[in-house]
Design a protein around this motif. Structure first.
Motif, PDB file in Angstrom:
ATOM      1  N   ILE A 196      72.631 -66.355  -4.029  1.00 47.26           N
ATOM      2  CA  ILE A 196      71.694 -67.070  -4.926  1.00 47.26           C
ATOM      3  C   ILE A 196      71.093 -68.260  -4.182  1.00 47.26           C
ATOM      4  N   GLU A 197      71.948 -68.993  -3.501  1.00 38.14           N
ATOM      5  CA  GLU A 197      71.477 -70.192  -2.791  1.00 38.14           C
ATOM      6  C   GLU A 197      70.537 -69.824  -1.638  1.00 38.14           C
ATOM      7  N   GLU A 198      70.831 -68.703  -1.017  1.00 42.43           N
ATOM      8  CA  GLU A 198      69.971 -68.213   0.055  1.00 42.43           C
ATOM      9  C   GLU A 198      68.546 -67.963  -0.445  1.00 42.43           C
ATOM     10  N   MET A 199      68.457 -67.549  -1.705  1.00 40.33           N
ATOM     11  CA  MET A 199      67.134 -67.282  -2.293  1.00 40.33           C
ATOM     12  C   MET A 199      66.492 -68.551  -2.828  1.00 40.33           C
ATOM     13  N   GLY A 200      67.145 -69.678  -2.632  1.00 34.05           N
ATOM     14  CA  GLY A 200      66.550 -70.965  -3.020  1.00 34.05           C
ATOM     15  C   GLY A 200      66.846 -71.393  -4.451  1.00 34.05           C
ATOM     16  N   TYR A 201      67.850 -70.801  -5.077  1.00 32.48           N
ATOM     17  CA  TYR A 201      68.212 -71.181  -6.446  1.00 32.48           C
ATOM     18  C   TYR A 201      69.535 -71.941  -6.449  1.00 32.48           C
ATOM     19  N   LYS A 202      69.736 -72.711  -7.523  1.00 33.22           N
ATOM     20  CA  LYS A 202      71.016 -73.389  -7.711  1.00 33.22           C
ATOM     21  C   LYS A 202      71.935 -72.451  -8.482  1.00 33.22           C
ATOM     22  N   ALA A 203      73.188 -72.355  -8.065  1.00 29.03           N
ATOM     23  CA  ALA A 203      74.134 -71.464  -8.742  1.00 29.03           C
ATOM     24  C   ALA A 203      75.143 -72.285  -9.534  1.00 29.03           C
ATOM     25  N   HIS A 204      75.331 -71.933 -10.799  1.00 29.71           N
ATOM     26  CA  HIS A 204      76.337 -72.587 -11.645  1.00 29.71           C
ATOM     27  C   HIS A 204      77.309 -71.521 -12.113  1.00 29.71           C
ATOM     28  N   VAL A 205      78.565 -71.673 -11.738  1.00 28.23           N
ATOM     29  CA  VAL A 205      79.574 -70.681 -12.109  1.00 28.23           C
ATOM     30  C   VAL A 205      80.167 -71.073 -13.458  1.00 28.23           C
ATOM     31  N   ILE A 206      80.159 -70.156 -14.393  1.00 30.22           N
ATOM     32  CA  ILE A 206      80.731 -70.414 -15.714  1.00 30.22           C
ATOM     33  C   ILE A 206      81.849 -69.414 -15.943  1.00 30.22           C
ATOM     34  N   VAL A 207      83.080 -69.930 -15.934  1.00 37.18           N
ATOM     35  CA  VAL A 207      84.238 -69.052 -16.107  1.00 37.18           C
ATOM     36  C   VAL A 207      84.577 -69.008 -17.594  1.00 37.18           C
ATOM     37  N   GLY A 208      84.347 -67.891 -18.208  1.00 42.94           N
ATOM     38  CA  GLY A 208      84.640 -67.744 -19.630  1.00 42.94           C
ATOM     39  C   GLY A 208      85.968 -67.052 -19.833  1.00 42.94           C
ATOM     40  N   VAL A 209      86.357 -66.889 -21.089  1.00 44.60           N
ATOM     41  CA  VAL A 209      87.624 -66.227 -21.388  1.00 44.60           C
ATOM     42  C   VAL A 209      87.524 -64.748 -21.015  1.00 44.60           C
ATOM     43  N   GLU A 210      86.378 -64.153 -21.358  1.00 49.70           N
ATOM     44  CA  GLU A 210      86.240 -62.713 -21.120  1.00 49.70           C
ATOM     45  C   GLU A 210      85.559 -62.351 -19.805  1.00 49.70           C
ATOM     46  N   ARG A 211      84.673 -63.199 -19.345  1.00 45.11           N
ATOM     47  CA  ARG A 211      83.928 -62.830 -18.145  1.00 45.11           C
ATOM     48  C   ARG A 211      83.484 -64.075 -17.388  1.00 45.11           C
ATOM     49  N   THR A 212      83.202 -63.857 -16.110  1.00 45.63           N
ATOM     50  CA  THR A 212      82.638 -64.930 -15.306  1.00 45.63           C
ATOM     51  C   THR A 212      81.168 -64.620 -15.113  1.00 45.63           C
ATOM     52  N   VAL A 213      80.339 -65.632 -15.338  1.00 46.35           N
ATOM     53  CA  VAL A 213      78.922 -65.427 -15.067  1.00 46.35           C
ATOM     54  C   VAL A 213      78.450 -66.511 -14.103  1.00 46.35           C
ATOM     55  N   VAL A 214      77.427 -66.183 -13.352  1.00 49.10           N
ATOM     56  CA  VAL A 214      76.809 -67.184 -12.492  1.00 49.10           C
ATOM     57  C   VAL A 214      75.368 -67.334 -12.972  1.00 49.10           C
ATOM     58  N   ALA A 215      75.008 -68.566 -13.314  1.00 44.67           N
ATOM     59  CA  ALA A 215      73.634 -68.813 -13.737  1.00 44.67           C
ATOM     60  C   ALA A 215      72.852 -69.252 -12.511  1.00 44.67           C
ATOM     61  N   ALA A 216      71.750 -68.556 -12.249  1.00 44.31           N
ATOM     62  CA  ALA A 216      70.886 -68.932 -11.122  1.00 44.31           C
ATOM     63  C   ALA A 216      69.691 -69.653 -11.711  1.00 44.31           C
ATOM     64  N   VAL A 217      69.568 -70.946 -11.443  1.00 50.22           N
ATOM     65  CA  VAL A 217      68.451 -71.684 -12.024  1.00 50.22           C
ATOM     66  C   VAL A 217      67.587 -72.300 -10.939  1.00 50.22           C
ATOM     67  N   GLY A 218      66.324 -72.385 -11.259  1.00 49.19           N
ATOM     68  CA  GLY A 218      65.357 -72.918 -10.310  1.00 49.19           C
ATOM     69  C   GLY A 218      63.985 -72.446 -10.711  1.00 49.19           C
TER      70      GLY A 218
END
Ligand code: PEP
Ligand code: MN
Length: 338
Positions: free
Chosen positions: A20-42
Motif C-alpha cells: 500500500i505504501e509503495e503505491m503512495g497510500y497511508k496504511a492503517h491496520v485495524i485488528v477486529g475481533v473477527e477479521r483484520t482489515v487494512v485501510a488504504a487512505v490517500g
C-alpha cells in the motif's frame, strides 16, 4: 479502499502495508475481533490500482470505502471503539463522567473540585488552563500554571485529567501534563491543531463546532485518526439555532446518528449546550437514554464566584444529584459506569 485480510499473520499484514505504501497510500491496520482489515487512505484518484492486491493469497477482498470519512466509519471497523484514561472508559458499553470547573482558577479551587467530583462518582477531572474566550478582555485562563495545578489535583485524587489545547504549539505541553487533550468547539476545523493532536500520543476529545454538521464533525475526527491516533471521543455540546432561551440547542439526535455511521465513542456536554445549570441534569438523563458513552459536565465548588461559565456550572451537591439521576438509566441502557 479496504483490504480485508484472509490471514491475520504479522508478516502477511506487513506485506500488504508495504505494498500500500509503495503505491503512495497511508496504511492503517485495524485488528477486529473477527477479521483484520487494512485501510488504504490517500488520494482518491488512481485508487483502483489497489484492487490488484486482491491477487495476493493472504488478501480476501478489496473494496472501496463509500463514506467521505474513512477511518471514523463503521465500514472499516464494525465494532465500537473503547477509549480510556486511568479508570475512565468510553464506548463499547462503558460510560464515564468527566466533571470539573470551566477553568482552573486557583490551587484550592481545583483541588476542592477534584475531591468533590470524585466523591460523587466522576472518573475524570476537567478544567481549562488555556481558555478560548469570545472576548479578548475575558479571563483567558491560568495557562501553564493552571495546567500544572490541574495535573497535581489529578495526581492527588487519582483522577485522569483533560484540558483544552487552543493552538497547535500548546499540544505538546498539554499532552505532557494531561491524560486527554480537548479540542474546543471553536477549533473543530483548525486543521493544524487537529493534525498536531493526531500526533500527540494521547486520546483526544473533539467537540462539535457550534455551526458544524455531523458530517463535518466526522471529517474533523478523520484528521486526527489519519495521523495515526485511534483514540478519539466525539463530544456533542450543542449547536447554534434560532432559539434564545438556551445558550445552544443540544442535538441529542447526533448520538444515534453518529452511532449508526461511526465506531467512535460519543459523549454529551449538557453544560455548554444548555448554558443554564437547571437544565444539566435533564439533558444528562436524555444523553444516557439516547445511548451516549459518557458526559462532560461543569461543576464548581462555588458557581456564584466562578471566573467563567458559573451560570451553567453545577454545585457539587447538585452534581451528586445528577449522578443519582443517571444511575438507573445507565442500568436500563446496559451501560457500565466506570
Ligand atoms: C469548555 O469545555 O470549556 C469549552 C470551552 O467548551 P466548548 O469548546 O464546547 O465551547
Ligand atoms: Mn466552560
Amino acid at each position: 479502499m479496504i483490504i480485508v485480510m484472509a490471514s491475520s499473520k504479522k508478516e502477511d499484514v506487513a506485506h500488504v502495508v508495504h505494498k500500500i505504501e509503495e503505491m503512495g497510500y497511508k496504511a492503517h491496520v485495524i485488528v477486529g475481533v473477527e477479521r483484520t482489515v487494512v485501510a488504504a487512505v490517500g488520494d482518491e484518484r488512481g485508487k483502483e490500482r489497489l484492487i490488484s492486491l486482491e491477487a495476493l493469497p493472504h488478501v480476501e477482498k478489496v473494496f472501496p470505502i463509500l463514506k467521505p470519512f474513512k477511518l471514523a466509519g463503521r465500514e472499516v471497523k464494525s465494532e465500537p471503539s473503547i477509549v480510556s484514561a486511568g479508570k475512565a472508559r468510553f464506548g463499547g458499553g462503558y460510560f464515564s463522567v468527566i466533571a470539573g470547573p470551566c477553568a482552573v482558577e486557583s490551587e484550592a479551587q481545583i483541588r476542592e473540585s477534584a475531591r468533590l467530583v470524585k466523591a460523587s462518582g466522576a472518573a475524570m477531572l476537567r478544567g481549562g488552563a488555556f481558555k478560548p474566550r469570545t472576548s479578548p478582555y475575558s479571563f483567558q485562563g491560568m495557562e501553564l500554571e493552571g495546567l500544572k495545578l490541574l495535573w497535581a489535583a489529578g495526581q492527588e485524587t487519582g483522577l485522569p485529567v483533560v484540558t483544552e489545547a487552543v493552538t497547535p504549539d500548546q499540544v505538546a505541553v498539554v499532552a505532557q501534563f494531561a491524560d486527554m487533550i480537548q479540542i474546543g468547539a471553536r477549533n473543530m476545523q483548525n486543521f493544524a491543531l487537529l493534525r498536531a493532536a493526531g500526533k500527540a500520543g494521547k486520546p483526544v476529545i473533539l467537540k462539535r463546532g457550534m455551526m458544524s454538521t455531523i458530517n463535518e464533525f466526522l471529517m474533523s475526527a478523520e484528521y486526527i485518526l489519519s495521523e495515526g491516533n485511534p483514540d478519539v471521543i466525539l463530544c456533542e455540546r450543542g449547536i447554534r439555532t434560532f432559539e434564545t432561551e438556551t445558550r445552544n440547542t443540544l442535538d441529542i439526535q447526533a448520538v444515534p446518528v453518529i452511532r449508526q455511521v461511526s465506531h467512535l465513542p460519543v459523549i454529551i456536554d449538557p453544560s455548554h449546550a444548555a448554558g443554564r445549570w437547571e437544565l444539566v441534569t435533564p439533558m444528562a438523563c436524555a444523553a444516557v437514554a439516547a445511548g451516549a458513552d459518557g458526559l462532560l459536565v461543569e461543576v464548581h465548588p462555588n458557581p456564584a464566584e466562578a471566573m467563567s461559565d458559573g451560570q451553567q456550572s453545577l454545585k457539587p451537591e447538585r452534581f451528586g444529584q445528577m449522578m443519582a439521576a443517571i444511575r438507573p438509566l445507565l442500568d436500563v441502557m446496559k451501560r457500565e459506569l466506570c
